[in-house]
Enzyme design. Structure first.
Site, PDB file in Angstrom:
ATOM      1  N   CYS A 178      27.088 -12.676 -27.606  1.00 12.37           N
ATOM      2  CA  CYS A 178      28.124 -11.755 -27.095  1.00 12.37           C
ATOM      3  C   CYS A 178      29.503 -12.055 -27.654  1.00 12.37           C
ATOM      4  O   CYS A 178      30.397 -11.221 -27.569  1.00 12.37           O
ATOM      5  CB  CYS A 178      28.176 -11.820 -25.574  1.00 12.37           C
ATOM      6  SG  CYS A 178      26.740 -11.069 -24.840  1.00 12.37           S
TER       7      CYS A 178
HETATM    8  N1  CO8 Z   1      16.280  -4.218  -8.254  1.00 13.01           N
HETATM    9  C1  CO8 Z   1      16.298  -4.639  -6.966  1.00 13.01           C
HETATM   10  N2  CO8 Z   1      16.404  -5.939  -6.622  1.00 13.01           N
HETATM   11  C2  CO8 Z   1      16.503  -6.845  -7.615  1.00 13.01           C
HETATM   12  C3  CO8 Z   1      16.487  -6.474  -8.983  1.00 13.01           C
HETATM   13  C4  CO8 Z   1      16.360  -5.097  -9.269  1.00 13.01           C
HETATM   14  N3  CO8 Z   1      16.364  -4.649 -10.546  1.00 13.01           N
HETATM   15  N4  CO8 Z   1      16.605  -7.586  -9.742  1.00 13.01           N
HETATM   16  C5  CO8 Z   1      16.676  -8.625  -8.900  1.00 13.01           C
HETATM   17  N5  CO8 Z   1      16.618  -8.197  -7.621  1.00 13.01           N
HETATM   18  C6  CO8 Z   1      16.649  -8.989  -6.376  1.00 13.01           C
HETATM   19  C7  CO8 Z   1      16.178 -10.413  -6.618  1.00 13.01           C
HETATM   20  O1  CO8 Z   1      14.769 -10.485  -6.499  1.00 13.01           O
HETATM   21  C8  CO8 Z   1      16.889 -11.142  -5.488  1.00 13.01           C
HETATM   22  O2  CO8 Z   1      16.177 -10.959  -4.300  1.00 13.01           O
HETATM   23  P1  CO8 Z   1      16.110 -12.146  -3.175  1.00 13.01           P
HETATM   24  O3  CO8 Z   1      17.540 -12.346  -2.734  1.00 13.01           O
HETATM   25  O4  CO8 Z   1      15.204 -11.577  -2.128  1.00 13.01           O
HETATM   26  O5  CO8 Z   1      15.581 -13.353  -3.904  1.00 13.01           O
HETATM   27  C9  CO8 Z   1      18.218 -10.393  -5.341  1.00 13.01           C
HETATM   28  O6  CO8 Z   1      18.002  -9.112  -5.936  1.00 13.01           O
HETATM   29  C10 CO8 Z   1      19.351 -11.086  -6.040  1.00 13.01           C
HETATM   30  O7  CO8 Z   1      18.977 -11.446  -7.382  1.00 13.01           O
HETATM   31  P2  CO8 Z   1      19.917 -12.243  -8.354  1.00 13.01           P
HETATM   32  O8  CO8 Z   1      20.421 -13.465  -7.681  1.00 13.01           O
HETATM   33  O9  CO8 Z   1      19.218 -12.423  -9.672  1.00 13.01           O
HETATM   34  O10 CO8 Z   1      21.082 -11.153  -8.531  1.00 13.01           O
HETATM   35  P3  CO8 Z   1      22.564 -11.355  -8.946  1.00 13.01           P
HETATM   36  O11 CO8 Z   1      23.414 -10.911  -7.848  1.00 13.01           O
HETATM   37  O12 CO8 Z   1      22.815 -12.707  -9.546  1.00 13.01           O
HETATM   38  O13 CO8 Z   1      22.710 -10.271 -10.141  1.00 13.01           O
HETATM   39  C11 CO8 Z   1      22.816 -10.234 -12.555  1.00 13.01           C
HETATM   40  C12 CO8 Z   1      21.922 -10.386 -11.324  1.00 13.01           C
HETATM   41  C13 CO8 Z   1      23.347  -8.827 -12.566  1.00 13.01           C
HETATM   42  C14 CO8 Z   1      21.970 -10.490 -13.793  1.00 13.01           C
HETATM   43  C15 CO8 Z   1      23.992 -11.232 -12.474  1.00 13.01           C
HETATM   44  O14 CO8 Z   1      23.538 -12.516 -12.167  1.00 13.01           O
HETATM   45  C16 CO8 Z   1      24.772 -11.331 -13.771  1.00 13.01           C
HETATM   46  O15 CO8 Z   1      25.254 -10.347 -14.315  1.00 13.01           O
HETATM   47  N6  CO8 Z   1      24.973 -12.554 -14.277  1.00 13.01           N
HETATM   48  C17 CO8 Z   1      25.740 -12.798 -15.488  1.00 13.01           C
HETATM   49  C18 CO8 Z   1      24.903 -12.397 -16.629  1.00 13.01           C
HETATM   50  C19 CO8 Z   1      25.624 -12.411 -17.913  1.00 13.01           C
HETATM   51  O16 CO8 Z   1      26.787 -12.163 -18.038  1.00 13.01           O
HETATM   52  N7  CO8 Z   1      24.880 -12.695 -18.935  1.00 13.01           N
HETATM   53  C20 CO8 Z   1      25.409 -12.655 -20.231  1.00 13.01           C
HETATM   54  C21 CO8 Z   1      24.317 -12.226 -21.059  1.00 13.01           C
HETATM   55  S1  CO8 Z   1      24.863 -11.368 -22.406  1.00 13.01           S
HETATM   56  C22 CO8 Z   1      24.826 -12.358 -23.804  1.00 13.01           C
HETATM   57  O17 CO8 Z   1      25.155 -13.467 -23.831  1.00 13.01           O
HETATM   58  C23 CO8 Z   1      24.325 -11.717 -25.021  1.00 13.01           C
HETATM   59  C24 CO8 Z   1      22.933 -12.104 -25.236  1.00 13.01           C
HETATM   60  C25 CO8 Z   1      22.436 -11.386 -26.407  1.00 13.01           C
HETATM   61  C26 CO8 Z   1      22.219  -9.921 -26.171  1.00 13.01           C
HETATM   62  C27 CO8 Z   1      20.858  -9.636 -25.673  1.00 13.01           C
HETATM   63  C28 CO8 Z   1      20.523  -8.184 -25.813  1.00 13.01           C
HETATM   64  C29 CO8 Z   1      19.236  -7.841 -25.148  1.00 13.01           C
END
Ligand code: CO8
Length: 395
Positions: A178
Site C-alpha cells: 500500500c
Molecule cells: N460480515 C459480517 N460479520 C463479519 C464479517 C462480514 N463480512 N467479517 C467478519 N465479521 C464478524 C467477525 O466474525 C467478528 O464476529 P465475532 O465478534 O462474533 O467474533 C466480528 O465481525 C468482528 O470481526 P473483526 O474483529 O475481524 O472486525 P473488525 O472490526 O476488526 O473489522 C477490518 C475488520 C475491516 C478488516 C478491520 O480490522 C480493518 O480494516 N483493519 C485494518 C486493515 C488494513 O488496513 N489493512 C491494510 C491492508 S492493505 C495493504 O497493506 C495492501 C496489501 C496489498 C493489497 C492486497 C490487494 C488484495
C-alpha cells in the site's frame, strides 16, 4: 531557478537522511486517475457471497451436521459499512466476481503483442497526469510503476508503460504494497532534485480484485481496482496551474506477517501448488489496526516536526484509504482532535481500499481548492509494515 546547494536543513529535504544537498526543487505538477468500468455495491457483493455460503453449507450439510466441518457464516452490508466505511468499489470485471460459482474476476490473458491490462490502466492514469501538468511524454525521463502486485515478473511493467507513452529514458517497477506510491514519489523526487531526470512519472495500477479472496468473509469487501499517477518535475520548469513543492519525504518499514500474500514464482516448486488460500491476500485485520495506527500517527508527527511544521498548520491530510476508523484515529493522534472531512477527505466509501492508489486518489480528487502557501501531507501505510509521508506546499 535551481535552489542553492546549502538549503536550510530539513526544509527541502528529500528524505530523513538526505538534507540540504540537492540542485533543484522537486514539485508535483500533475495527477491522474483511472477508474475501472464496473461499480460494485456492498449489496451486490454480499448477495453473491451469501449465495456461495448457502451452496457450500448445503453441499456439506451431512459433514456439518456430524460436526466434522464448520458451516460458513453470511456476510452483511451493515457490518461492512460499520467496520470499514466502504460502500462500493470499482472493479476491472464484475461478472466473474459476482458469480458464486467463480468468485474471481474474469480477465482473459492478452497476446504478448497487445498492451497488457495493467499497463493499459497505468497509461490512462499517466496520460491524465501529463495533461494536468501541461506536459508531453517527451518531457519525461523516468517512469516508476509502483504498486502491490505486477501482472508478470518481467519485462518490467514500467518499461511497457514507458514504451506505450513514447517516453525515452528509463523505467522500473517497485513494490512496497500500500505504500508503493509514496516510496515511488521519494525515488522520483530524489532523481529530479539531483538533476538526474527532468521529470518522472509514478504510476500505481492496482488490480486488487485479482489477489483478493472473494470467498473469505473477513476480507472479501476490502479492496477495489484503480490506477493513479503523479508527475514530479523541476519547480523552475513546471507550468501547471497548480504546483505542489515537495517539502520532504519520509519512509519507514518494520517487518510483519500480519498482512501477507505467498503467491510467487516458487509456488510451482511445491506439491501444494498455487491453489491455496494463502496465495491471495490474508491479514489479521484487528492486529493491523492496533499496530499500524500508532506507527502512522508518530511517523507523520515526527516528519512534520523535522520540517518545523505544526500539525495544526496542515490544511489537508491525504491518507491511505483502507478503513475509515483507522483514518479518524490517525488524524486524532496527529491533530489532538477530530479532523473534519475537508481536512482528511474520504474516498474509500466509493473506491474501497485501492492499495497504493488510495492516498493519491484522495490527493487527485481533493486538492483543487488549496491556495498558495497551503500545506498538505500524503501518507500511505500497509503491508510490510510500511509507512510513507510526503509533505507538500502549494506554490
Ligand atoms: N460480515 C459480517 N460479520 C463479519 C464479517 C462480514 N463480512 N467479517 C467478519 N465479521 C464478524 C467477525 O466474525 C467478528 O464476529 P465475532 O465478534 O462474533 O467474533 C466480528 O465481525 C468482528 O470481526 P473483526 O474483529 O475481524 O472486525 P473488525 O472490526 O476488526 O473489522 C477490518 C475488520 C475491516 C478488516 C478491520 O480490522 C480493518 O480494516 N483493519 C485494518 C486493515 C488494513 O488496513 N489493512 C491494510 C491492508 S492493505 C495493504 O497493506 C495492501 C496489501 C496489498 C493489497 C492486497 C490487494 C488484495
Amino acid at each position: 531557478m535551481p535552489l542553492p546547494m546549502s538549503a536550510p536543513k530539513g526544509v527541502y529535504a528529500a528524505g530523513a537522511r538526505i538534507e540540504g544537498n540537492y540542485m533543484h526543487q522537486a514539485v508535483i505538477s500533475g495527477t491522474g486517475l483511472f477508474t475501472p468500468p464496473h461499480a460494485v455495491s456492498n449489496e451486490m457483493l454480499v448477495e453473491a457471497f451469501n449465495l456461495y455460503v448457502a451452496r457450500y453449507n448445503r453441499d456439506h450439510a451431512a459433514e456439518i451436521a456430524a460436526g466434522e466441518r464448520e458451516p460458513l457464516a453470511e456476510s452483511s452490508c451493515e457490518f461492512i459499512v460499520k467496520a470499514s466505511g466502504i460502500r462500493q468499489r470499482f472493479l476491472m470485471d464484475k461478472e466473474g466476481v459476482l458469480d458464486p460459482e467463480r468468485m474471481r474476476p474474469n480477465l482473459p490473458e492478452r497476446n504478448n503483442d497487445q498492451l497488457s491490462l495493467q499497463a493499459e490502466m497505468a497509461v490512462a492514469a499517466a496520460r491524465q497526469a501529463l495533461e494536468n501538468a501541461d506536459r508531453s511524454p517527451t518531457d519525461v525521463d523516468m517512469v516508476i510503476v509502483a504498486c502491490s502486485n505486477m501482472q508478470r515478473a518481467y519485462p518490467a511493467m514500467a518499461i511497457e508503460v514507458q514504451q506505450a507513452l513514447g517516453i525515452a529514458g528509463f523505467a522500473f517497477d517497485m513494490n512496497v504494497a500500500c505504500s508503493s506510491a509514496t516510496f515511488g514519489i521519494q525515488a522520483a523526487a530524489n532523481a529530479v532534485q539531483s538533476g538526474a531526470v527532468r521529470a518522472a512519472l509514478v504510476v500505481s495500477p492496482e488490480i486488487c480484485s485479482a489477489h483478493l479472496n472473494f470467498r473469505d468473509r473477513d476480507s472479501h469487501f476490502i479492496f477495489g481496482d484503480a490506477a493513479s499517477a503523479v508527475l514530479i518535475e523541476r519547480a523552475d520548469q513546471a507550468r501547471s496551474p497548480q504546483v505542489f513543492e515537495v517539502l520532504g519525504t519520509r519512509l519507514a518499514t518494520v517487518f510483519s506477517n500480519a498482512i501477507r500474500n505467498n503467491f510467487g514464482f516458487l509456488n510451482i516448486c511445491d506439491e501444494k501448488g498455487i491453489g491455496q488460500a494463502d496465495k491471495l491476500f490474508v491479514q489479521q485485520g484487528r492486529k493491523v489496526f492496533k499496530e499500524v495506527c500508532p506507527m502512522v500517527g508518530e511517523h507523520i508527527v515526527g516528519h512534520l516536526t523535522q520540517l518545523g511544521i505544526a500539525p495544526d498548520a496542515v490544511r489537508r491530510f491525504w491518507l491511505h484509504q483502507a478503513n475509515l476508523s483507522m483514518n479518524q484515529l490517525i488524524s486524532r493522534r496527529v491533530l489532538g482532535r477530530d479532523a473534519t472531512e475537508i481536512e482528511a477527505p474520504v474516498i474509500l466509501d466509493r473506491y474501497a481500499n485501492t492499495s497504493s492508489a488510495g492516498s493519491i486518489i484522495a490527493f487527485h480528487l481533493h486538492r483543487k481548492d488549496l491556495v498558495a502557501g497551503d500545506i498538505g501531507v500524503i501518507s500511505s501505510f500497509g503491508a510490510g509494515y510500511s509507512v510513507g509521508s510526503v509533505v507538500l506546499r502549494v506554490r
